[in-house]
Design a protein around this motif. Structure first.
Motif, short mmCIF file in Angstrom:
data_model
loop_
_atom_site.label_atom_id
_atom_site.label_comp_id
_atom_site.label_asym_id
_atom_site.label_seq_id
_atom_site.Cartn_x
_atom_site.Cartn_y
_atom_site.Cartn_z
N UNK A 13 0.83 -1.22 0.00
CA UNK A 13 0.00 0.00 0.00
C UNK A 13 0.86 1.27 0.00
N UNK A 14 0.62 2.12 -1.00
CA UNK A 14 1.32 3.40 -1.07
C UNK A 14 2.75 3.31 -1.57
N UNK A 15 3.14 2.17 -2.16
CA UNK A 15 4.54 1.98 -2.56
C UNK A 15 4.76 2.00 -4.08
N UNK A 16 3.76 2.48 -4.84
CA UNK A 16 3.91 2.37 -6.30
C UNK A 16 5.13 3.16 -6.81
N UNK A 17 5.47 4.27 -6.14
CA UNK A 17 6.63 5.06 -6.61
C UNK A 17 7.92 4.23 -6.53
N UNK A 18 7.96 3.37 -5.53
CA UNK A 18 9.13 2.52 -5.33
C UNK A 18 9.12 1.35 -6.32
N UNK A 19 7.93 0.79 -6.58
CA UNK A 19 7.83 -0.45 -7.37
C UNK A 19 7.87 -0.23 -8.88
N UNK A 20 7.26 0.88 -9.34
CA UNK A 20 7.17 1.08 -10.79
C UNK A 20 8.49 1.67 -11.32
N UNK A 21 9.18 0.91 -12.16
CA UNK A 21 10.47 1.38 -12.70
C UNK A 21 10.32 2.02 -14.07
N UNK A 22 9.39 1.50 -14.87
CA UNK A 22 9.17 2.11 -16.19
C UNK A 22 7.67 2.10 -16.49
N UNK A 23 7.22 3.15 -17.18
CA UNK A 23 5.86 3.16 -17.75
C UNK A 23 6.03 3.27 -19.26
N UNK A 24 5.32 2.40 -19.98
CA UNK A 24 5.43 2.34 -21.44
C UNK A 24 4.06 2.66 -22.02
N UNK A 25 4.03 3.62 -22.95
CA UNK A 25 2.78 3.95 -23.65
C UNK A 25 3.01 3.70 -25.12
N UNK A 26 2.15 2.91 -25.73
CA UNK A 26 2.26 2.62 -27.16
C UNK A 26 3.67 2.14 -27.51
N UNK A 27 4.25 1.32 -26.67
CA UNK A 27 5.57 0.76 -26.95
C UNK A 27 6.73 1.69 -26.68
N UNK A 28 6.47 2.88 -26.17
CA UNK A 28 7.54 3.87 -25.92
C UNK A 28 7.66 4.09 -24.41
#
Ligand SMILES: N=CN[C@@H](CCC(=O)O)C(=O)O
Length: 326
Positions: free
Chosen positions: A304-319
């Motif tokens: 809970x509340x840890x997404x900033x720590x867990x998410x390393x990359x966000x990809x939109x439309x393959x980019x």
């Protein structure tokens, strides 16, 4: 106003009316800056498609101003925005619900559709706050009918949040694309939503903050209603993180992590009829992805509340559009 209910706050001129007054004072540039900041934060929290609503103008010019801001905001973010016209979000001070209904039908909708047709704004859906003391079921139906006739808009209405009006039943019977809230949905409402193919957009942050009863998500799923999850980001529920929403959906609505993930991705995309392109990783669909560092994907829900720590990359439309700073 400590201890006052949501509708008591509104009747005293607060809540939505307070935000309407502040929104009126703000310039389009200021609103655009605020929008961009919030979209950036949503992107870092892993959102790649969002339905975004007006609803804090309540006058024709006020609503057009917000829709222009959303239109400009769309070109400044990798997030796909699906804009919704919500002129019927509250009854403006000094008007009765019937006069406000006529204002939306006779003045706001024609102006919004004309601006869309000129390419000044984009609008995909119409919404109405169908609630006791706001817009009745009959008034909601009239607004929806006009929005479909005039602008071919999709329908995503607020229903059965506080009072048992059988708004979900109405939404299902109208074959609305989606209906949000549903805390007070009836058995007839559940059945009509299933038959009408209406997606139930459940909003656990608002349910928690307003201390509302949980919508019967398990019954809905069991009976074949398509259940989606939304952040319901608004001044009353200030949460930009869908990971938090998924966590709350598991705790408050008793969804499994896998059900919550499907509700927040494919089913949410279907609520705005984008599930042919968004919400799953399949050939022919947009490659929108999160790369997280965790032993299992469920940690995004569990921590809970840890997404900033867990998410390393966000990809939109393959980019890759976001990479966490080490
Ligand atoms: N219930 C009405 N509309 C919003 C809240 C708007 C506000 O309180 O500013 C909702 O969906 O939660």
């Amino acid at each position: 106003m400590a201890g006052a209910s949501y509708m008591e706050v509104q009747k005293a001129g607060g809540g939505i009316h307070y935000t309407v007054a502040k929104t009126k004072e703000a310039s389009e540039e200021e609103l655009l800056d605020l929008l961009q900041d919030r979209l950036d934060r949503m992107l870092r929290a892993g959102t790649t498609l969002a339905e975004v609503k007006s609803g804090y103008g309540l006058t024709t010019e006020g609503e057009l101003k917000l829709l222009r801001v959303l239109h400009q905001g769309a070109s400044r973010t990798p997030i796909t925005l699906v804009p919704t016209f919500l002129g019927a979000h509250a009854v403006p001070p000094g008007l009765e619900p019937e006069a406000a209904t006529r204002l939306v039908i006779e003045e706001q909708l024609p102006a919004v559709v004309a601006a869309r047709n000129r390419g000044e704004i984009s609008v995909s859906c119409v919404d109405v706050f169908c609630e006791a003391g706001v817009f009745s079921v009959d008034q909601t139906k009239r607004i929806v009918a006009e929005a479909r006739k005039l602008g071919d808009l999709m329908v995503n209405v607020h229903v059965d949040e506080l009072a048992k009006l059988d708004g979900a039943k109405m939404a299902g019977e109208l074959q609305a694309e989606a209906a949000s809230h549903c805390e007070e949905v009836s058995a007839a409402g559940i059945s009509a939503m299933r038959t009408g193919g209406t997606v139930a957009v459940l909003l656990p942050t608002t349910q928690m903050l307003l201390r509302l009863p949980a919508p019967p998500a398990r019954d809905m799923i069991k009976q074949g209603v398509i259940v989606a999850l939304g952040s319901d980001f608004n001044p009353n529920a200030f949460c930009l993180s869908m990971a938090t929403v998924l966590h709350l959906a598991c705790v408050l609505l008793r969804l499994s992590p896998a059900e919550a993930l499907t509700a927040a991705t494919l089913n949410a995309a279907h609520s705005v009829r984008r599930s042919h392109l968004h919400g799953a990783l399949q050939p022919g669909m947009r490659a929108d992805m999160l790369l997280i560092q965790a032993p299992r994907w469920e940690h995004l829900v569990y921590q809970l509340g840890e997404h900033h720590h867990l998410i390393h990359h966000v990809v939109c439309s393959g980019r890759v559009v976001y990479t966490k700073k080490e």
